[in-house]
Design a protein around this motif. Sequence first.
Motif, PDB file in Angstrom:
ATOM      1  N   LYS A  92      20.736  27.519 -40.662  1.00  0.00           N
ATOM      2  CA  LYS A  92      21.160  26.203 -41.476  1.00  0.00           C
ATOM      3  C   LYS A  92      20.130  25.494 -42.236  1.00  0.00           C
ATOM      4  CE  LYS A  92      20.573  22.148 -39.252  1.00  0.00           C
ATOM      5  NZ  LYS A  92      21.007  20.937 -38.363  1.00  0.00           N
ATOM      6  N   SER A  93      19.207  26.477 -42.537  1.00  0.00           N
ATOM      7  CA  SER A  93      18.240  26.180 -43.667  1.00  0.00           C
ATOM      8  C   SER A  93      18.733  26.347 -45.038  1.00  0.00           C
ATOM      9  CB  SER A  93      16.672  26.824 -43.529  1.00  0.00           C
ATOM     10  OG  SER A  93      15.873  26.543 -44.562  1.00  0.00           O
ATOM     11  N   GLY A  94      18.870  25.470 -45.790  1.00  0.00           N
ATOM     12  CA  GLY A  94      19.216  25.661 -47.130  1.00  0.00           C
ATOM     13  C   GLY A  94      18.069  26.248 -48.093  1.00  0.00           C
ATOM     14  N   ILE A  95      17.012  26.122 -47.643  1.00  0.00           N
ATOM     15  CA  ILE A  95      15.736  26.622 -48.397  1.00  0.00           C
ATOM     16  C   ILE A  95      15.576  28.138 -48.124  1.00  0.00           C
ATOM     17  CG2 ILE A  95      13.275  26.629 -48.397  1.00  0.00           C
ATOM     18  CD1 ILE A  95      13.668  23.687 -47.508  1.00  0.00           C
ATOM     19  N   ALA A  96      15.892  28.708 -46.832  1.00  0.00           N
ATOM     20  CA  ALA A  96      15.950  29.969 -46.370  1.00  0.00           C
ATOM     21  C   ALA A  96      17.072  30.569 -47.304  1.00  0.00           C
ATOM     22  CB  ALA A  96      16.004  30.195 -44.820  1.00  0.00           C
ATOM     23  N   ALA A  97      18.247  30.007 -47.362  1.00  0.00           N
ATOM     24  CA  ALA A  97      19.330  30.616 -48.036  1.00  0.00           C
ATOM     25  C   ALA A  97      18.872  30.885 -49.468  1.00  0.00           C
ATOM     26  CB  ALA A  97      20.636  29.726 -47.833  1.00  0.00           C
ATOM     27  N   ALA A  98      18.222  29.779 -50.119  1.00  0.00           N
ATOM     28  CA  ALA A  98      17.892  29.823 -51.560  1.00  0.00           C
ATOM     29  C   ALA A  98      16.856  31.231 -51.680  1.00  0.00           C
ATOM     30  CB  ALA A  98      17.082  28.595 -52.047  1.00  0.00           C
ATOM     31  N   TYR A  99      15.749  31.171 -50.716  1.00  0.00           N
ATOM     32  CA  TYR A  99      14.915  32.362 -50.960  1.00  0.00           C
ATOM     33  C   TYR A  99      15.741  33.623 -50.730  1.00  0.00           C
ATOM     34  CZ  TYR A  99      11.170  28.931 -50.296  1.00  0.00           C
ATOM     35  OH  TYR A  99      10.328  27.915 -50.454  1.00  0.00           O
ATOM     36  N   PHE A 100      16.707  33.699 -49.775  1.00  0.00           N
ATOM     37  CA  PHE A 100      17.274  34.835 -49.470  1.00  0.00           C
ATOM     38  C   PHE A 100      17.990  35.524 -50.638  1.00  0.00           C
ATOM     39  CE2 PHE A 100      17.362  33.758 -44.669  1.00  0.00           C
ATOM     40  CZ  PHE A 100      16.026  34.554 -44.404  1.00  0.00           C
ATOM     41  N   SER A 101      18.927  34.323 -51.130  1.00  0.00           N
ATOM     42  CA  SER A 101      19.792  34.766 -52.252  1.00  0.00           C
ATOM     43  C   SER A 101      19.124  35.113 -53.384  1.00  0.00           C
ATOM     44  CB  SER A 101      20.721  33.655 -52.539  1.00  0.00           C
ATOM     45  OG  SER A 101      20.036  32.636 -53.244  1.00  0.00           O
ATOM     46  N   HIS A 102      17.671  34.835 -53.761  1.00  0.00           N
ATOM     47  CA  HIS A 102      17.039  35.120 -54.884  1.00  0.00           C
ATOM     48  C   HIS A 102      15.964  36.084 -54.640  1.00  0.00           C
ATOM     49  CE1 HIS A 102      18.437  31.228 -56.384  1.00  0.00           C
ATOM     50  NE2 HIS A 102      18.347  31.604 -57.458  1.00  0.00           N
ATOM     51  N   GLY A 103      16.145  37.017 -53.345  1.00  0.00           N
ATOM     52  CA  GLY A 103      15.365  38.242 -53.171  1.00  0.00           C
ATOM     53  C   GLY A 103      13.878  37.890 -53.015  1.00  0.00           C
ATOM     54  N   LEU A 104      13.493  36.670 -52.544  1.00  0.00           N
ATOM     55  CA  LEU A 104      12.190  36.417 -52.243  1.00  0.00           C
ATOM     56  C   LEU A 104      11.854  37.097 -50.815  1.00  0.00           C
ATOM     57  CD1 LEU A 104      12.610  33.973 -54.016  1.00  0.00           C
ATOM     58  CD2 LEU A 104      10.617  33.093 -53.487  1.00  0.00           C
ATOM     59  N   LEU A 105      10.530  37.391 -50.750  1.00  0.00           N
ATOM     60  CA  LEU A 105       9.852  37.637 -49.243  1.00  0.00           C
ATOM     61  C   LEU A 105       9.727  36.165 -48.695  1.00  0.00           C
ATOM     62  CD1 LEU A 105       8.527  39.235 -47.050  1.00  0.00           C
ATOM     63  CD2 LEU A 105       6.379  38.866 -48.299  1.00  0.00           C
ATOM     64  N   THR A 106      10.515  36.219 -47.437  1.00  0.00           N
ATOM     65  CA  THR A 106      10.473  34.702 -46.891  1.00  0.00           C
ATOM     66  C   THR A 106       9.506  34.630 -45.825  1.00  0.00           C
ATOM     67  OG1 THR A 106      12.725  34.283 -47.716  1.00  0.00           O
ATOM     68  CG2 THR A 106      12.062  33.016 -45.939  1.00  0.00           C
ATOM     69  N   ALA A 107       8.564  33.601 -45.898  1.00  0.00           N
ATOM     70  CA  ALA A 107       7.454  33.472 -44.908  1.00  0.00           C
ATOM     71  C   ALA A 107       7.756  32.161 -44.137  1.00  0.00           C
ATOM     72  CB  ALA A 107       6.327  33.585 -45.316  1.00  0.00           C
ATOM     73  N   ASN A 108       8.044  32.381 -42.903  1.00  0.00           N
ATOM     74  CA  ASN A 108       8.344  30.933 -41.989  1.00  0.00           C
ATOM     75  C   ASN A 108       6.952  30.551 -41.356  1.00  0.00           C
ATOM     76  OD1 ASN A 108       9.198  28.761 -40.685  1.00  0.00           O
ATOM     77  ND2 ASN A 108      10.736  29.931 -39.429  1.00  0.00           N
ATOM     78  N   THR A 109       6.428  29.604 -41.732  1.00  0.00           N
ATOM     79  CA  THR A 109       5.136  29.122 -40.843  1.00  0.00           C
ATOM     80  C   THR A 109       5.373  28.434 -39.738  1.00  0.00           C
ATOM     81  OG1 THR A 109       5.272  26.975 -42.214  1.00  0.00           O
ATOM     82  CG2 THR A 109       4.077  28.722 -42.986  1.00  0.00           C
ATOM     83  N   GLY A 110       6.726  28.295 -39.244  1.00  0.00           N
ATOM     84  CA  GLY A 110       7.262  27.548 -38.216  1.00  0.00           C
ATOM     85  C   GLY A 110       7.270  28.569 -37.090  1.00  0.00           C
ATOM     86  N   THR A 111       7.084  28.378 -35.787  1.00  0.00           N
ATOM     87  CA  THR A 111       7.012  29.199 -34.764  1.00  0.00           C
ATOM     88  C   THR A 111       8.110  28.806 -33.589  1.00  0.00           C
ATOM     89  OG1 THR A 111       5.174  28.010 -33.614  1.00  0.00           O
ATOM     90  CG2 THR A 111       4.736  29.914 -35.058  1.00  0.00           C
ATOM     91  N   ALA A 112       8.628  27.364 -33.615  1.00  0.00           N
ATOM     92  CA  ALA A 112       9.383  26.826 -32.707  1.00  0.00           C
ATOM     93  C   ALA A 112      10.645  27.647 -32.543  1.00  0.00           C
ATOM     94  CB  ALA A 112       9.514  25.406 -32.686  1.00  0.00           C
ATOM     95  N   GLY A 113      11.365  27.565 -31.208  1.00  0.00           N
ATOM     96  CA  GLY A 113      12.625  28.123 -31.172  1.00  0.00           C
ATOM     97  C   GLY A 113      12.553  29.667 -31.100  1.00  0.00           C
ATOM     98  N   GLY A 114      13.816  29.944 -30.397  1.00  0.00           N
ATOM     99  CA  GLY A 114      14.144  31.621 -30.195  1.00  0.00           C
ATOM    100  C   GLY A 114      14.800  32.008 -31.421  1.00  0.00           C
ATOM    101  N   ALA A 115      15.127  33.357 -31.589  1.00  0.00           N
ATOM    102  CA  ALA A 115      15.729  33.735 -32.746  1.00  0.00           C
ATOM    103  C   ALA A 115      16.976  33.330 -32.606  1.00  0.00           C
ATOM    104  CB  ALA A 115      15.589  35.478 -32.503  1.00  0.00           C
ATOM    105  N   ALA A 116      17.457  33.373 -33.980  1.00  0.00           N
ATOM    106  CA  ALA A 116      19.066  33.134 -34.365  1.00  0.00           C
ATOM    107  C   ALA A 116      19.642  34.495 -34.086  1.00  0.00           C
ATOM    108  CB  ALA A 116      19.203  32.687 -35.799  1.00  0.00           C
ATOM    109  N   SER A 117      20.922  34.306 -33.620  1.00  0.00           N
ATOM    110  CA  SER A 117      21.590  35.501 -33.222  1.00  0.00           C
ATOM    111  C   SER A 117      21.737  36.412 -34.201  1.00  0.00           C
ATOM    112  CB  SER A 117      23.046  35.170 -32.796  1.00  0.00           C
ATOM    113  OG  SER A 117      23.842  34.471 -33.870  1.00  0.00           O
ATOM    114  N   ASN A 118      21.982  36.356 -35.339  1.00  0.00           N
ATOM    115  CA  ASN A 118      22.119  37.365 -36.344  1.00  0.00           C
ATOM    116  C   ASN A 118      21.095  37.206 -37.519  1.00  0.00           C
ATOM    117  OD1 ASN A 118      23.121  34.934 -37.675  1.00  0.00           O
ATOM    118  ND2 ASN A 118      24.892  35.806 -38.430  1.00  0.00           N
ATOM    119  N   LEU A 119      20.002  36.601 -37.226  1.00  0.00           N
ATOM    120  CA  LEU A 119      19.145  36.381 -38.416  1.00  0.00           C
ATOM    121  C   LEU A 119      17.716  36.450 -37.780  1.00  0.00           C
ATOM    122  CD1 LEU A 119      18.541  36.201 -41.456  1.00  0.00           C
ATOM    123  CD2 LEU A 119      18.445  33.592 -41.192  1.00  0.00           C
TER     124      LEU A 119
END
Length: 350
Positions: A276-303
């Motif tokens: 549900k992150s539009g920021i992540a979607a923007a990074y993915f769509s533009h081919g960046l290496l995406t680094a998440n500094t957050g650690t909370a929550g388990g893994a999303a089912s397909n990401l």
Amino acid sequence: MANWVQITPNFPPVVCGVGDYSAGLAAALGNLGTGVTTLVANENPISQPGRSLHGARSSRALCDALRDTGARVAIVHFSGYGYAPRGLCHWLVEGLRGWKATQTDARIITIFHEVYATGPIWRTSFWTSHPQRRIARALCEITDRGFVSSGVGSDQLRRIGASLSCDVLAVFSNVGEPAEVTPLSRRSARAVVFGGRGQRAEVYHAIARNPQKTAQLLSNLQIDRLLDIGPRMPLPERIGECPVDALGTLPAEEVSRILVDCRLGLLHYPMDRMTKSGIAAAYFSHGLLTANTGTAGGAASNLKEGVQYSSLDRLVAHCPDLQSVADAGHAWYQQHGVAAAAEIIRNSIA
């Protein structure tokens, strides 16, 4: 061309993630032969067929506006706080219920951008959580097809006893989808932090807690400058040896031009909500290496962390093939972009 209607809290040029989403979806549905009239709760729509309710928050006004469009399918972009103070948007559900009662073939598609809020007992969200849940449950009762932007939304609906089954529909990039992206090695030696004030502040707080790891990551990618895109706020002058350039709020086209030439995109987001992150979607769509500094929550089912994006710890400690992670994120996005979302939504009403 089929005619649908959508209800959204805001619409561009008002800065609003849900509004941007509704604008992108309307354009994509139009490309598929489904015209969309937009009803905006709070502002006048720009460059889009539709009208504004001017914040009337009236079930009668909504019902009349829906009926005037002549549409038989309504898309509801649900985020309670966008429609009423404290998220108590009873008028929205009652207006939809009234419209559906007068149209025997009316269908409602609800996209739950949010379901309900929670919080500690000293926060208003604690006391409004239960009425928000009742509103969400009532909306489910009149909805024919539903979508959530993450598995967390599905869990929330199950907890309130909603009978509606909702598929997860990841959000798409609100700042464009370039036709081609170049390898990281052929891009400028830039990293980027993009989003609203709160989201970007979380990234800088995480960086401040992990200065050595961040410096190591920037060194591994040979980053020599960090670009900050979003509303003005206090920023560090440097991250390690990298100066920070505050670019402010930019048009989507300019953001896209910058992202497609950056190597690294930083964000701070719960991992089980990454879809549900539009920021992540923007990074993915533009081919960046995406680094998440957050650690909370388990893994999303397909990401998955370590596959389509990576944590700060993994990038520093395990030194994965950075281009492979960026490529996997970009490949994942190709199945979850705006055209794919529009087709899924259109086909959901047979």
